[in-house]
Design a protein around this motif. Structure first.
Motif, mmCIF file in Angstrom:
data_model
loop_
_atom_site.group_PDB
_atom_site.id
_atom_site.type_symbol
_atom_site.label_atom_id
_atom_site.label_comp_id
_atom_site.label_asym_id
_atom_site.label_seq_id
_atom_site.Cartn_x
_atom_site.Cartn_y
_atom_site.Cartn_z
ATOM 1 N N ASP A 377 0.719 -1.456 0.015
ATOM 2 C CA ASP A 377 -0.037 -0.008 0.100
ATOM 3 C C ASP A 377 0.868 1.233 0.048
ATOM 4 O O ASP A 377 0.546 2.235 -0.921
ATOM 5 C CB ASP A 377 -0.743 0.077 1.239
ATOM 6 N N ARG A 378 1.707 1.167 0.904
ATOM 7 C CA ARG A 378 2.700 2.546 1.029
ATOM 8 C C ARG A 378 3.581 2.626 -0.221
ATOM 9 O O ARG A 378 3.651 3.968 -0.843
ATOM 10 C CB ARG A 378 3.550 2.255 2.240
ATOM 11 N N MET A 517 -3.186 18.755 -8.154
ATOM 12 C CA MET A 517 -3.013 18.678 -6.678
ATOM 13 C C MET A 517 -2.516 17.104 -6.272
ATOM 14 O O MET A 517 -3.443 16.474 -6.692
ATOM 15 C CB MET A 517 -4.133 19.022 -5.831
ATOM 16 N N VAL A 518 -1.636 17.048 -5.442
ATOM 17 C CA VAL A 518 -1.246 15.869 -5.119
ATOM 18 C C VAL A 518 -1.455 15.585 -3.578
ATOM 19 O O VAL A 518 -0.777 16.386 -3.051
ATOM 20 C CB VAL A 518 0.345 15.520 -5.649
ATOM 21 N N ILE A 519 -1.894 14.437 -3.121
ATOM 22 C CA ILE A 519 -2.125 14.417 -1.581
ATOM 23 C C ILE A 519 -1.869 12.971 -1.252
ATOM 24 O O ILE A 519 -2.335 12.101 -1.957
ATOM 25 C CB ILE A 519 -3.682 14.620 -1.284
ATOM 26 N N GLY A 537 -4.995 7.551 -9.010
ATOM 27 C CA GLY A 537 -5.012 7.221 -7.303
ATOM 28 C C GLY A 537 -4.414 5.920 -7.280
ATOM 29 O O GLY A 537 -4.297 5.149 -8.093
ATOM 30 N N SER A 538 -3.677 5.855 -6.014
ATOM 31 C CA SER A 538 -2.845 4.650 -5.754
ATOM 32 C C SER A 538 -3.674 3.433 -5.453
ATOM 33 O O SER A 538 -3.198 2.254 -5.850
ATOM 34 C CB SER A 538 -1.943 4.850 -4.557
ATOM 35 N N HIS A 539 -5.031 3.670 -5.355
ATOM 36 C CA HIS A 539 -5.927 2.736 -5.047
ATOM 37 C C HIS A 539 -7.248 2.880 -5.525
ATOM 38 O O HIS A 539 -7.631 4.188 -5.486
ATOM 39 C CB HIS A 539 -6.121 2.294 -3.280
ATOM 40 N N ASN A 551 -2.125 5.699 3.887
ATOM 41 C CA ASN A 551 -1.302 4.866 2.822
ATOM 42 C C ASN A 551 -1.849 4.993 1.644
ATOM 43 O O ASN A 551 -1.806 3.990 0.868
ATOM 44 C CB ASN A 551 -0.969 3.513 3.570
ATOM 45 N N ARG A 552 -2.528 6.067 1.165
ATOM 46 C CA ARG A 552 -3.162 6.400 0.005
ATOM 47 C C ARG A 552 -2.594 7.800 -0.562
ATOM 48 O O ARG A 552 -2.095 8.614 0.083
ATOM 49 C CB ARG A 552 -4.538 6.281 -0.081
#
Length: 559
Positions: A377-378, A517-519, A537-539, A551-552
């Motif tokens: 996830d990370r 924008m990156v969060i 999105g990472s997920h 962890n996203r």
């Protein structure tokens, strides 16, 4: 438990447009490809075995280059494929101008570069100028010629200390454990001089005080430039020149700062004369058509010293080890990004971001704190955040599959000299060098057709094979594909960076690059994101309904 500790409540005002600080880094319009490049590291021995001998080869790389082109990369960097006894994964070079039979032939190399050119991929090769193999003809000649000879002057030979010369010339230690000196034997069998090796005893250091060494490496540069390589990643780029007199050193063997021993004082690293070498190399590259580059592997701290390697007349890029080793902690990561951009901008050089390579634990393992699910996830979140940063990016083969380190390699199958020289006290780097899984239903997951590769693969890697991930829209591979395509389309590598003001004292990394924008949530609680359109999105759940779980990471276009 995660390292990050909440510093302030999560941002919750979704309807309020976010505020940003003044740009820390502004967008550039320099079209030099290397300023915003994505470069993919190939470790040839573990990439793809086409002839079935258990070792990856150049033909295997050529056969799969189209898979890398699909990632929208600009170039590949190939770890050493030169003639070598492989005591240190090819970084012990016996002939800098030929291909080891394990990997193929020079004709195979030419076919690889031709195919890469067809696909729009540049080829960067590894150069190892600090040391060679003890099997190199120059070192063999030095041993034969004896003390005081021109041949020995190519390397760093010294008489020992003590009444009978039985002690090493100084107290320097090898990176791989033990003394950095090995004693030779004279023709009559009596003990002789000592030679320096900052790494394995089979890797004698060159003597860069000798002009003949300079001439030899200019010859090597031209050999590969004539074969149309785009440039060189320079191994241990900070170590070539040693301080006069080779004084003792009580600090770390790698020269990094420790209590009482600042890195700038290390006598085997970072000497000022090194920069003249790279000025000369830069002028050699300038003689050739195209935008050829040099990238420094220079383990130098702090960043204000590292940038001396990337001034306008020296290297084009340098690996950012501070970023590579960042912990899962928003405040520390924010500081590293800020310091990096400020330092590299001060010399008008691009910052180069990297999370994994062949010398470190893969970030899917390193960030997980012994929890593989958390680690993946990370890793996905960290990768997505990295790909949105302005500057250059280096990827390590297999990270686009979410590969972890193989932690359970039997001792008898380990090959890293670090493991051997420390008697297993330091496990070494084999875990990050395991052959790649290509196809789930083939022997060894499509790496090769033999009974086994040079290092064993984990039994469960069929779930991570490239062909399995290609058909899964939520796979790590497809995350990389879409993010890399967007990075190029939106020119994020050439973009800007402004920190989001409302997130500065939280466990959230949040910045604006151009209009994206990156969060990234590095904390333990859900965070809220501003209203906007999620573009990456990472997920699958990242940013859904304005919520970002721990962890996203998410990229959004603000409304």
């Amino acid at each position: 438990m995660p390292n990050a500790v909440s510093l302030a409540p999560a941002v919750s005002a979704q309807s309020v447009a976010p505020a940003f600080h003044e740009p820390l880094h502004t967008a550039h319009d320099d079209d030099a490809w290397w300023r915003s490049s994505v470069i993919y590291q190939v470790y040839p021995r573990s990439f793809r075995d086409l002839n079935g001998d258990g070792q990856g080869d150049l033909a295997g790389i050529t056969a799969e280059l189209h898979q890398l082109a699909d990632l929208s990369i600009d170039a590949i960097w190939m770890s050493p494929f030169y003639t070598s006894p492989q005591r240190d994964g090819g970084y012990d070079v016996a002939d800098y101008c030929d291909v080891d039979p394990m990997f193929g032939t020079l004709d195979d190399f030419d076919k690889l570069t031709a195919r890469a050119s067809e696909l729009g991929i540049k080829v960067i090769v590894d150069l190892v100028p600090n040391h060679c193999s003890s099997e190199h003809p120059l070192f063999k000649a030095a041993l034969t010629a004896g003390p005081g000879s021109d041949e020995r002057a190519m390397f760093i030979f010294r008489d020992g200390t003590g009444p009978d010369g039985s002690n090493p010339p100084n107290n320097w230690q090898s990176h791989f454990g033990g003394s950095a000196w090995t004693r030779t034997l004279n023709d009559d069998g009596t003990p002789g001089q000592w030679y320096l090796h900052l790494f394995d005893s089979s890797q004698p250091d060159f003597n860069w005080d000798n002009p003949a060494v300079h001439a030899e490496f200019e010859r090597i540069l031209r050999f590969w430039l004539d074969r149309n390589v785009t440039g060189f990643r320079v191994d241990v780029a900070h170590a070539l020149v040693k301080a006069d007199g080779l004084p003792d050193w009580g600090g770390r063997p790698d020269g990094c700062s420790s209590d009482g021993y600042p890195g700038h004082a290390a006598p085997m690293f970072g000497q000022k004369e090194i920069h003249d070498i790279y000025r000369r190399w830069r002028s050699v590259l300038a003689e050739y058509d195209g935008d050829r580059i040099l990238c420094a592997e220079a383990s130098i701290d702090p960043l204000s010293r590292l940038v001396n390697w990337v001034r306008h007349d020296q290297m084009h890029q340098a690996f950012n080890f501070a970023y590579l080793h960042h912990p899962w902690n928003a405040a520390e990561l924010r500081g590293i990004i800020t310091d990096s951009l400020q330092a590299f901008d001060s010399v008008n050089a691009p910052t180069t971001w990297v999370l994994s390579n062949h010398d470190v634990t893969r970030h899917a393992t390193r960030l997980g704190e012994n929890n593989p699910e958390v680690g993946l996830d990370r890793a996905r979140a960290a990768s997505l955040a990295m790909l949105a940063l302005p500057g250059g990016v280096y990827l390590y083969q297999g990270e686009e599959l979410g590969l972890p380190d193989h932690l359970d390699i039997p001792d008898e199958q380990r090959q890293d000299p670090t493991f051997i020289r420390t008697g297993g006290e330091r496990v070494g780097r084999d875990g990050s060098r395991v052959p790649l899984p290509w196809r789930a239903d083939e022997p060894h997951y499509g790496f090769g057709s033999t009974s086994g590769g040079w290092l064993p693969q984990p039994e469960d890697w069929y779930t991570l094979a490239r062909d399995v991930q290609q058909t899964d829209p939520d796979s790590t591979l497809n995350l990389y594909r879409s993010a890399l395509a967007l990075r190029k389309q939106l020119r994020l590598g050439a973009g800007s960076l402004s920190w989001a003001a409302d997130y500065m004292d939280t466990d959230i990394i949040a910045f604006l690059n151009n209009d994206v924008m990156v969060i990234m949530n590095m904390g333990e609680s859900d965070a809220y994101v501003p209203s906007g359109t999620v573009i990456a999105g990472s997920h699958a759940d990242a940013g859904a309904e304005g919520v970002l779980a721990p962890n996203r990471c998410v990229w959004i276009k603000l409304n």
